[in-house]
Design a protein around this motif. Sequence first.
Motif, mmCIF file in Angstrom:
data_model
loop_
_atom_site.group_PDB
_atom_site.id
_atom_site.type_symbol
_atom_site.label_atom_id
_atom_site.label_comp_id
_atom_site.label_asym_id
_atom_site.label_seq_id
_atom_site.Cartn_x
_atom_site.Cartn_y
_atom_site.Cartn_z
ATOM 1 N N GLY A 125 0.832 0.564 2.499
ATOM 2 C CA GLY A 125 0.321 1.536 3.480
ATOM 3 C C GLY A 125 -1.194 0.854 3.889
ATOM 4 N N PRO A 126 -1.105 0.002 4.655
ATOM 5 C CA PRO A 126 -2.573 -0.586 5.051
ATOM 6 C C PRO A 126 -3.316 0.300 5.769
ATOM 7 N N PRO A 127 -4.712 0.580 5.232
ATOM 8 C CA PRO A 127 -5.764 1.535 5.848
ATOM 9 C C PRO A 127 -6.093 0.648 6.933
ATOM 10 N N VAL A 128 -6.637 1.623 7.915
ATOM 11 C CA VAL A 128 -7.265 0.957 9.111
ATOM 12 C C VAL A 128 -8.700 1.955 9.276
ATOM 13 N N ARG A 129 -9.717 1.251 9.821
ATOM 14 C CA ARG A 129 -11.000 2.005 10.112
ATOM 15 C C ARG A 129 -11.043 2.638 11.426
ATOM 16 N N ARG A 130 -11.283 4.009 11.440
ATOM 17 C CA ARG A 130 -11.372 4.932 12.528
ATOM 18 C C ARG A 130 -12.866 5.536 12.041
ATOM 19 N N GLY A 131 -13.600 5.826 13.348
ATOM 20 C CA GLY A 131 -14.793 6.722 13.279
ATOM 21 C C GLY A 131 -15.937 5.768 12.576
ATOM 22 N N GLU A 132 -16.687 6.252 12.049
ATOM 23 C CA GLU A 132 -17.796 5.670 11.246
ATOM 24 C C GLU A 132 -17.497 5.586 9.689
ATOM 25 N N ASN A 133 -17.026 4.479 9.187
ATOM 26 C CA ASN A 133 -16.657 4.260 7.964
ATOM 27 C C ASN A 133 -15.737 5.200 7.275
ATOM 28 N N VAL A 134 -14.836 5.507 8.131
ATOM 29 C CA VAL A 134 -13.539 6.368 7.558
ATOM 30 C C VAL A 134 -12.256 5.425 7.518
ATOM 31 N N GLU A 135 -11.792 5.327 6.461
ATOM 32 C CA GLU A 135 -10.406 4.503 6.461
ATOM 33 C C GLU A 135 -9.089 5.661 6.410
ATOM 34 N N ILE A 136 -8.210 5.159 7.189
ATOM 35 C CA ILE A 136 -7.067 5.997 7.316
ATOM 36 C C ILE A 136 -6.016 5.433 7.179
ATOM 37 N N ILE A 137 -4.780 5.964 6.886
ATOM 38 C CA ILE A 137 -3.202 5.272 6.826
ATOM 39 C C ILE A 137 -2.831 6.136 7.857
ATOM 40 N N GLU A 138 -2.041 5.209 8.892
ATOM 41 C CA GLU A 138 -1.293 6.074 9.932
ATOM 42 C C GLU A 138 0.044 5.413 9.900
ATOM 43 N N ASP A 139 0.088 4.153 10.267
ATOM 44 C CA ASP A 139 1.370 3.422 10.481
ATOM 45 C C ASP A 139 1.923 2.806 9.058
ATOM 46 N N LEU A 140 3.028 2.927 8.826
ATOM 47 C CA LEU A 140 3.832 2.309 7.786
ATOM 48 C C LEU A 140 4.792 1.431 8.040
ATOM 49 N N PRO A 141 4.203 0.064 8.078
ATOM 50 C CA PRO A 141 5.064 -0.991 8.587
ATOM 51 C C PRO A 141 6.179 -1.024 7.667
ATOM 52 N N THR A 142 7.672 -1.578 8.438
ATOM 53 C CA THR A 142 8.795 -1.922 7.531
ATOM 54 C C THR A 142 8.510 -3.480 6.738
ATOM 55 N N ILE A 143 8.721 -3.557 5.504
ATOM 56 C CA ILE A 143 8.765 -4.470 5.014
ATOM 57 C C ILE A 143 10.161 -5.101 4.802
ATOM 58 N N MET A 144 10.333 -6.488 5.334
ATOM 59 C CA MET A 144 11.657 -6.875 5.258
ATOM 60 C C MET A 144 12.091 -7.352 3.759
ATOM 61 N N GLU A 145 13.172 -8.097 3.618
ATOM 62 C CA GLU A 145 13.543 -8.386 2.300
ATOM 63 C C GLU A 145 12.519 -8.929 1.209
ATOM 64 N N THR A 146 12.348 -8.373 0.297
ATOM 65 C CA THR A 146 11.324 -8.682 -0.778
ATOM 66 C C THR A 146 11.979 -9.223 -1.928
ATOM 67 N N PRO A 147 11.838 -10.461 -2.266
ATOM 68 C CA PRO A 147 12.484 -11.316 -3.492
ATOM 69 C C PRO A 147 11.366 -10.892 -4.593
ATOM 70 N N VAL A 148 12.040 -10.551 -5.620
ATOM 71 C CA VAL A 148 11.228 -10.025 -6.917
ATOM 72 C C VAL A 148 11.858 -10.860 -8.150
ATOM 73 N N ALA A 149 10.983 -11.133 -9.011
ATOM 74 C CA ALA A 149 11.421 -11.941 -10.221
ATOM 75 C C ALA A 149 10.799 -11.169 -11.436
#
Length: 688
Positions: free
Chosen positions: A612-636
Amino acid sequence: MRFRQVHLDFHTSEAIQGIGSRFSKPQFQEMLKLGHVDSITVFAKCHHGWAYHPSTANEMHPHLSFDLLGAQIEAAHEIGVKTPVYLSAGLDEKLARRHPNWLVRNQKEQIGWAGDFMSPGYHLFCMNSPYLDVLAEQVHEVAEGYDADGIFLDIVGVRECYCQYCVTEIRRRGSDPRNTEDMKALWEDTYLKYAKRMNATVHAVKPGLPVFHNSSHVSRGRRDLSFVNTHLELESLPTGGWGYDHFPLSARYAQGLGLDFLGMTGKFHLSWGEFGGFKHPNALRYEAALSLANGARCSIGDQLHPEGFMDPATYTLIGEAYREVEAKEEWCRGTASVADIALLSVEAAGHAFGRTDAPLGQADTGAVRILLEGHYLFDVIDTESDLGKYKVIVLPDSIAVTAPLKAKLKDFLRGGGKLLATGRSGLAPDVTRFELDFGAEWQGVSAFRPAYLRPGFELPSLRTASFVIYAEGMEVSLVPGGTRLASRENPYFNRDLFTFSSHQHTPSNLQDAGPGITEGPDGIYIAWNLFEDYALKGSLPVKEIITYALDRLLASGAGVQVSSRQPLVAGMQTDQTGIAAKTLTVALPAQGVTTLQAQTAKNRWVHHLLYGPPVRRGENVEIIEDLPTIMETPVAIAAARPVREVYLAPQRTPLPFQQENGVVRYTVPAWSCHQMVVLEFFIQDEPR
């Protein structure tokens, strides 16, 4: 503790009429159901000092005509929702104007929070004053008169105070208010007296009832302060001044204490007391998932309108997050972290070497950022923590190695562990020598700032160069048997009136000025406050230098030479028998978060992935709005025990997996915000 709590504030002025006039049991219950809420902290007393129930120990709000507290408890219990009860402990504006001599004062007789009585704001009470008796009566009345499921006491902590009650007490002890150390001991005793008094008051009526004393931050290294509580509530509103760094740092410490705990965020766009402010539903979804991934339950802050009407927009918003939490609870109960690395907190160890400058507080923050972005499994620890489960201990920037700490670290090293130290860390408290063998000898603090680090290895994203380091640096020399991993280079001169060059700082003179990174039998040492540097500057080379050191130590900590390791899957290193240096390797973006939680009673591990990557809005306010889809994620994942099945939760969708040479490999299909993967192990003697 329940998983889906709301913390309901109600700080309501006597200048507002019609208090609770629109409260409705059916509407209250409807909103709790809409929000998927299973516990709500309701209010007995607010910061203004008023009670919201008939009271002899306090005064009911002058414009409230019925027992609002009792009505809320009845309504919630009727639908199976728990009701911890809130009392403002440190603030009581009604009494502040009647008894200003009970307030906390500094050495100049100034009061806080508001500095006077001609400005709007609250005033902080000293628990050494008669106010403590008043508060105890109020708490007793609530505990005895209501079916509370807990008591939440707010705005408390160890307070610096020079009120006349504190002055009288320090003189009674035979000391003097000018003796700072004795005053510090008094302030500690004052808080402990308060906490014991409140706990005893509650438990005399209802033994074992949960009690939490909120100071807005759980101090790392102060276990005595944590354990005056029955559980912990980690107040951490990302947009309210805490930021998105605070909760992972706090939670990775809290889980190791063995207390149940929850993460407290808010529905607000900014912070407490914001009427009409709303964050994006995706932000609440992410923040609730982050609590689950770190072994915590969830709490979301709201503030009720003075008329007592629960806001449908708010509980629709909360329901977006809590509907998902409800589906995930089965895999989040009774968890313990799985970790390779322990970060010994600077806050927990104390600001060492007599330094009190503000950047020291950034060392923990910078370290946690790098560990999160590097997708390492880690805990945050104090000097009392058991080190036995870790492969690497990180000593960030300013950890003095006292005799007890040295003994503890030596035991850890004898067990095959390794250390990573930066800046002054690893030095004796008198700053004369290293107490640990990093292949280096201490020479002193560098006269140059900034200076340059030239690695003897290539970074993943950059070619070899002289990389600027802005933080304070140290000078060391190599000892016999030590290995130089990087060199120091100095600028031509420091920037000064008659010696400056270019816009910011002078370039490197490109001359070798001694070791910048060394390695010895105990681990790796980097001769700058590198974690502070990353917290303040966010330099890519700094992060990649640290991750190189960590990966090297994790590999050598597995008992084999780094050069003998070959990739198993992307990023995963193993020895020749297939034993992994890192327990978990996952292909996530830098701002992705991953944790591994063990549910021992269920014989399984739960792997959490978040993005959930935060973005900066206003004066020094970090918000989360978009939740991009992560494609296939390999794990070990390194798992010595045989795995029976792997599946997505809460979907219960089976995942194909392979387990070879002690490593489980699987690929997570496309996901967004938060995905759990469950690894179920065979029970001993179970047919395979």
